[in-house]
Write a protein that holds these residues in place. Structure first.
Motif, mmCIF file in Angstrom:
data_model
loop_
_atom_site.group_PDB
_atom_site.id
_atom_site.type_symbol
_atom_site.label_atom_id
_atom_site.label_comp_id
_atom_site.label_asym_id
_atom_site.label_seq_id
_atom_site.Cartn_x
_atom_site.Cartn_y
_atom_site.Cartn_z
ATOM 1 N N SER A 57 0.887 -1.101 -0.113
ATOM 2 C CA SER A 57 -0.005 -0.112 -0.201
ATOM 3 C C SER A 57 0.853 1.284 0.027
ATOM 4 O O SER A 57 2.159 0.971 0.134
ATOM 5 C CB SER A 57 -0.712 0.081 1.236
ATOM 6 O OG SER A 57 -0.003 0.079 2.290
ATOM 7 N N ASN A 58 0.183 2.437 -0.145
ATOM 8 C CA ASN A 58 1.298 3.570 -0.160
ATOM 9 C C ASN A 58 2.010 3.883 1.080
ATOM 10 O O ASN A 58 2.874 4.814 1.295
ATOM 11 C CB ASN A 58 0.384 4.779 -0.677
ATOM 12 C CG ASN A 58 -0.846 5.185 0.200
ATOM 13 O OD1 ASN A 58 -0.809 4.536 1.123
ATOM 14 N ND2 ASN A 58 -1.420 6.400 -0.298
ATOM 15 N N THR A 71 -0.863 -5.481 -10.254
ATOM 16 C CA THR A 71 -0.620 -4.259 -10.589
ATOM 17 C C THR A 71 -1.315 -3.618 -11.831
ATOM 18 O O THR A 71 -1.871 -2.603 -11.785
ATOM 19 C CB THR A 71 1.055 -3.873 -10.707
ATOM 20 O OG1 THR A 71 1.592 -3.970 -9.200
ATOM 21 C CG2 THR A 71 1.291 -2.241 -10.927
ATOM 22 N N LEU A 102 -4.641 -2.981 -11.317
ATOM 23 C CA LEU A 102 -4.963 -1.972 -10.337
ATOM 24 C C LEU A 102 -4.966 -0.883 -11.312
ATOM 25 O O LEU A 102 -5.695 0.425 -11.192
ATOM 26 C CB LEU A 102 -4.035 -2.006 -9.223
ATOM 27 C CG LEU A 102 -4.067 -3.083 -8.219
ATOM 28 C CD1 LEU A 102 -2.926 -2.685 -7.331
ATOM 29 C CD2 LEU A 102 -5.411 -2.773 -7.278
ATOM 30 N N GLU A 154 -7.949 -0.066 -13.304
ATOM 31 C CA GLU A 154 -9.300 -0.038 -12.451
ATOM 32 C C GLU A 154 -9.230 1.593 -12.061
ATOM 33 O O GLU A 154 -10.063 2.148 -11.534
ATOM 34 C CB GLU A 154 -9.261 -0.766 -11.199
ATOM 35 C CG GLU A 154 -9.760 -1.992 -11.411
ATOM 36 C CD GLU A 154 -9.758 -2.977 -10.228
ATOM 37 O OE1 GLU A 154 -9.735 -2.599 -9.006
ATOM 38 O OE2 GLU A 154 -9.647 -4.076 -10.326
ATOM 39 N N TYR A 191 -6.120 3.036 -10.548
ATOM 40 C CA TYR A 191 -5.246 3.528 -9.482
ATOM 41 C C TYR A 191 -3.806 3.889 -9.641
ATOM 42 O O TYR A 191 -3.809 3.965 -10.921
ATOM 43 C CB TYR A 191 -5.116 2.200 -8.414
ATOM 44 C CG TYR A 191 -6.333 1.767 -7.701
ATOM 45 C CD1 TYR A 191 -6.457 2.610 -6.523
ATOM 46 C CD2 TYR A 191 -7.094 0.714 -8.019
ATOM 47 C CE1 TYR A 191 -7.640 1.796 -5.860
ATOM 48 C CE2 TYR A 191 -8.071 0.276 -7.353
ATOM 49 C CZ TYR A 191 -8.617 1.035 -6.325
ATOM 50 O OH TYR A 191 -9.444 0.779 -5.363
ATOM 51 N N VAL A 235 -0.015 3.777 -9.221
ATOM 52 C CA VAL A 235 1.026 2.816 -8.744
ATOM 53 C C VAL A 235 2.432 3.340 -9.111
ATOM 54 O O VAL A 235 2.702 3.774 -10.233
ATOM 55 C CB VAL A 235 0.832 1.344 -9.272
ATOM 56 C CG1 VAL A 235 1.732 0.503 -8.407
ATOM 57 C CG2 VAL A 235 -0.511 0.979 -9.229
ATOM 58 N N THR A 262 -0.372 4.983 -14.534
ATOM 59 C CA THR A 262 -1.712 4.977 -14.329
ATOM 60 C C THR A 262 -2.203 4.339 -15.772
ATOM 61 O O THR A 262 -1.525 3.931 -16.529
ATOM 62 C CB THR A 262 -2.391 6.693 -14.328
ATOM 63 O OG1 THR A 262 -2.371 7.352 -15.585
ATOM 64 C CG2 THR A 262 -1.914 7.298 -13.516
ATOM 65 N N PRO A 313 -7.526 9.097 -12.923
ATOM 66 C CA PRO A 313 -6.302 8.994 -12.284
ATOM 67 C C PRO A 313 -5.245 9.942 -12.957
ATOM 68 O O PRO A 313 -4.373 10.520 -12.085
ATOM 69 C CB PRO A 313 -5.834 7.618 -12.661
ATOM 70 C CG PRO A 313 -6.759 7.024 -13.543
ATOM 71 C CD PRO A 313 -7.967 7.929 -13.708
ATOM 72 N N ASP A 317 -1.169 5.279 -4.986
ATOM 73 C CA ASP A 317 -2.147 4.461 -4.145
ATOM 74 C C ASP A 317 -1.314 3.282 -3.685
ATOM 75 O O ASP A 317 -1.697 2.736 -2.883
ATOM 76 C CB ASP A 317 -3.303 4.127 -5.063
ATOM 77 C CG ASP A 317 -4.087 5.162 -5.420
ATOM 78 O OD1 ASP A 317 -4.396 6.200 -4.574
ATOM 79 O OD2 ASP A 317 -4.575 5.271 -6.576
ATOM 80 N N PHE A 318 -0.412 2.865 -4.614
ATOM 81 C CA PHE A 318 0.188 1.410 -4.248
ATOM 82 C C PHE A 318 1.857 1.643 -4.848
ATOM 83 O O PHE A 318 2.108 2.675 -5.474
ATOM 84 C CB PHE A 318 -0.326 0.135 -5.061
ATOM 85 C CG PHE A 318 -1.742 0.131 -4.505
ATOM 86 C CD1 PHE A 318 -1.922 -0.742 -3.422
ATOM 87 C CD2 PHE A 318 -2.749 0.605 -5.297
ATOM 88 C CE1 PHE A 318 -3.484 -0.829 -3.061
ATOM 89 C CE2 PHE A 318 -4.214 0.305 -5.102
ATOM 90 C CZ PHE A 318 -4.666 -0.469 -3.883
#
Ligand SMILES: [Zn+2]
Ligand SMILES: [Zn+2]
Ligand SMILES: [Zn+2]
Length: 756
Positions: free
Chosen positions: A192-193, A207, A210, A213, A215, A217, A229, A236, A354-355
């Protein structure tokens, strides 16, 4: 017969020793090959004379694709019968040669790619699959010779399987220093971040999902972190822009493959070659008619920076998703180098993403992605970094002194010129603060060590206050070597002369700013360069910068200064007061400043392009370097030279007031595209005509174009036409960046030219 051979070049880290082993055995020779700490390969063979000769011939003819041979010395003698077979010996610590170097990072090869996809293969799905022909090099090497203990792979002892391949002469991983597998190699994990590990058995593909979707990263690669992104979702990207305070600056993207790139951009044959080459640079491509990715990726621009996956990790990101591409931008805090350490990433990028997708291998050398664009078929290198550095630019002449150039202030690189090779560092960035300054120092030292060079002279910019100038003096004191300042635009032209081995040239150097020999701001220069140095032959008209540096940020201030006294602009400025951060009050101050005598002036081409961009309503605020001019170029791509203005040249100056006035008074009569195109044509023609006149007068045959404005395709091609019509040979850059990334190289050439 016995032959003792030493080979310099790029001969370590590209499968050279296994190759030597193979051809030695083929020719029934005994002896050894080994790497040395000066990056030279040392070979001793004994055998029948014709076989020895054939072996030496094969060395050059059949060498691995990534090897570069600069110099071979061979001594022949009688057999000493000390060997029973041919072996690869442990590397030697010998250092006597200079100028050999390690290779750049090489993108994943076809064979590794197919093994990555083969469920029966031991390295199926192993994200850092590599071999002697591919994988990271420059970014993992801490010192020479190139052996595992001198790389960041030393933390990962090979398992039995990998070791067996490493030791098998017939295996394509024979002596591959980066060999690893999922059992023994670096691992990848998702957090997580705030760094909390997220258990997932397939973190890379997770990843990708994500990202799809929506998020954000941060992904660790070979040379640093990227922030990624989706590209088809705007949310995003807009969120990323907000947290990064990056309003408009374009983001690079990574496309799944070349077909995906073709679905949203025009890709010529040459562009496809570059995209798929082992270098895998970011290539600026024309957005296609039916471009469907988010407009927020490169807002207001006609092109988009695209690269293809360069490691197994990047390939696997696309596996479970539909996204044709991901935003993949360097993770660097404003004006700072790209982030490379996991802890630092958590601290600095945690609030942005976010990640995290981490791996546990240390990055030895930070290295950004390279950026290239093509003018027709000619490459114009915007950033020469991953995949290029530290491979040298080879010159046709050799110099005696070893020269170090430390570059200018923006987009800095450093350069070591040694004999006939210029080793240009990877992209450093804008050297305005401690972090980048330290990065420049560290890279310069690393470069000197890698090439085993002893600096005789240090070259720097003429600007007395540049951080790089101070750094040069510091180094000069330490090494007890002289420091020679080189005027900025002369460095641009010298770089062109060095690249093309021309020792006399009339050069057009156009950019945003460079410190002139008279202490003024230059940036639209015509110079005569030769062995004796340079002379300023002409330039664009001097124009006031209302508010000094503020005129760079808010181009309407340039427009106001240029138009003042020719048309009545007060009313127009007031009607545009919402384009100034402080509104009407600020406009009133600007109007008062117009009357002042003591306003700083500039001959900058960039500032004139900015002023035109503002007149046409294309860009009122510069949020990143070159923005107004880049957007003007984009607007001009579909335009015609409708005004067809004849350049006004008087006392070796190209009149720019006339240009801005014409564009201003015609702004309601023609399209923005046509006016943008007309303005670029005027500047290009004016500069070219002046250069041609001067070259004729001086009897010089070569005319060149350099500086950041040389990235502009229309301006470059228009200058080319005029110059070639005049019967001159026209030179532009192919290997070295025309922008300030090429200044360090130009500085070293300028200092050496007198001795060519
Ligand atoms: Zn490979
Ligand atoms: Zn292994
Ligand atoms: Zn410049």
């Amino acid at each position: 017969m016995r032959a003792e051979t030493k080979i310099s070049g790029i001969v370590q880290g590209i499968g050279f020793r296994p190759f030597v082993y193979r051809i030695a055995v083929e020719n029934e020779l005994v002896g050894y090959v080994r790497n040395r700490r000066d990056a030279v390969a040392e070979i001793v063979v004994e055998g029948k004379e014709d076989k020895v000769k054939r072996f030496l011939n094969d060395l050059k003819k059949k060498k691995p694709p990534l090897a570069r041979i600069y110099n071979v010395t061979t001594n022949y003698s009688e057999d000493k019968n000390e060997f029973e077979k041919f072996t690869i010996l442990k590397s030697s610590e010998n250092v006597e040669h200079s100028g050999s170097v390690i290779p750049p990072d090489v993108s994943i090869c076809e064979e590794c790619l197919s093994e990555l996809r083969d469920p029966k293969n031991e390295r199926y799905n192993y994200f850092f699959i590599t071999c002697t022909n591919c994988g990271p090099r420059y970014t993992i090497i801490k010192g020479l010779p190139y052996d595992r203990p001198n790389t960041t792979m030393q933390d990962f002892p090979m398992c039995k399987f990998c070791l067996r391949e490493y030791r098998a002469p017939s295996n394509r991983r024979f002596h591959a220093q980066t060999v690893a597998c999922s059992k023994c190699g670096p691992r990848v994990y998702l957090t997580s971040n705030d760094g909390q590990p997220m258990e997932h058995k397939d973190p890379i593909r997770e990843t990708g999902r994500l990202l799809q979707e929506g998020y954000i990263v941060a992904i660790k690669g070979n040379g640093g972190f990227h922030i990624a992104t989706a590209t088809t979702l705007s949310e995003p990207i807009s969120r990323l822009r907000k947290v990064k305070h990056r309003v408009h600056k374009p983001f690079a993207i990574m496309a799944r493959n070349i077909e995906a790139a073709r679905s949203f951009a025009e890709v010529s044959r040459e562009e496809a070659e570059l995209l798929t080459s082992y270098i895998r640079p970011i290539v600026l491509l024309l957005k296609s008619e039916d471009y469907y990715l988010s407009e927020l990726i490169s807002p207001g621009l006609h092109n988009i920076g695209v690269m293809l996956p360069s490691t197994g990790l990047h390939v696997m990101l696309f596996d479970g998703v539909r996204e044709p591409a991901f935003v993949m931008t360097s993770a660097n805090p404003p004006n700072q180098p790209i982030v490379t350490q996991n802890q630092e990433a958590l601290r600095r990028l945690g609030p942005v993403v976010d990640f995290f997708l981490f791996h546990n291998r240390t990055i030895a050398q930070r290295c950004d992605d390279s950026v290239v664009r093509l003018h027709d078929k000619n490459p114009s290198v915007i950033r020469r970094s991953r995949g290029y550095a530290p491979e040298p630019v080879c010159l046709k002449s050799s110099v005696d002194d070893c020269v170090l150039g430390v570059g200018a202030e923006l987009n800095a690189t450093s350069c070591v010129l040694l004999q006939d090779k210029a080793f240009i560092s990877q992209h450093i960035g804008d050297v305005e603060n401690l972090e980048t300054r330290e990065f420049l120092k560290e890279v310069t030292r690393h470069l000197m060590r890698l090439t085993n060079s002893k600096i005789d002279v240090i070259a720097c910019d003429l600007h007395p206050k540049f951080t790089t100038t101070r750094l040069a003096h510091e180094l000069g004191d330490q090494l007890e070597r002289p420091v020679v300042p080189v005027q900025h635009h002369y460095a641009h032209i010298a770089s062109l002369m060095g690249e093309h081995n021309v020792n006399e040239m009339v050069g057009i150097a156009c950019d945003g700013f460079g410190y002139g020999s008279d202490g003024n701001a230059w940036g639209g220069e015509i110079l005569h360069g030769n062995r004796e140095g340079f002379q300023r032959l002409g330039h664009l008209q001097e124009q006031p910068m209302i508010g000094g540096d503020l005129a760079t940020l808010y181009p309407l201030r340039m427009t106001a200064g240029i138009l003042h006294g020719t048309v009545d602009i007060e009313e127009w400025l007031l009607s545009n007061s919402n384009r100034f951060p402080h509104g009407e009050k600020e406009v009133e101050v600007v109007i008062r400043q117009l009357e002042k005598e003591s306003v700083p002036k500039t001959t900058s081409c960039g500032r004139v392009l900015d002023a035109v961009s503002a007149v046409l309503g294309i860009c009122y605020e510069r949020t990143y370097e070159g923005e107004p001019a880049m957007k003007l170029e984009s607007a001009a791509t579909k335009g015609r030279n409708i005004l067809n203005l004849e350049p006004k040249l008087a006392s070796n100056t190209v009149d720019t007031t006339i240009l801005v006035r014409e564009v201003f008074s015609q702004r309601h009569n023609h399209s923005i595209a046509d006016l943008a195109c007309s303005a670029q044509c005027y500047l290009a023609k004016g500069l070219a005509q002046l250069a041609v006149e001067e070259a004729e007068r001086l009897g010089v045959k070569a005319i060149g174009f350099s500086g950041g404005v040389a990235y502009n395709e229309q301006i470059t091609q228009t200058i080319r036409k005029t110059v070639e019509k005049g019967g001159f040979k026209f030179f532009v850059h192919g290997l070295v960046p025309p922008g300030d990334g090429g200044v360090s190289f130009g500085q070293t050439i300028a200092v050496s030219l007198s001795k060519w």
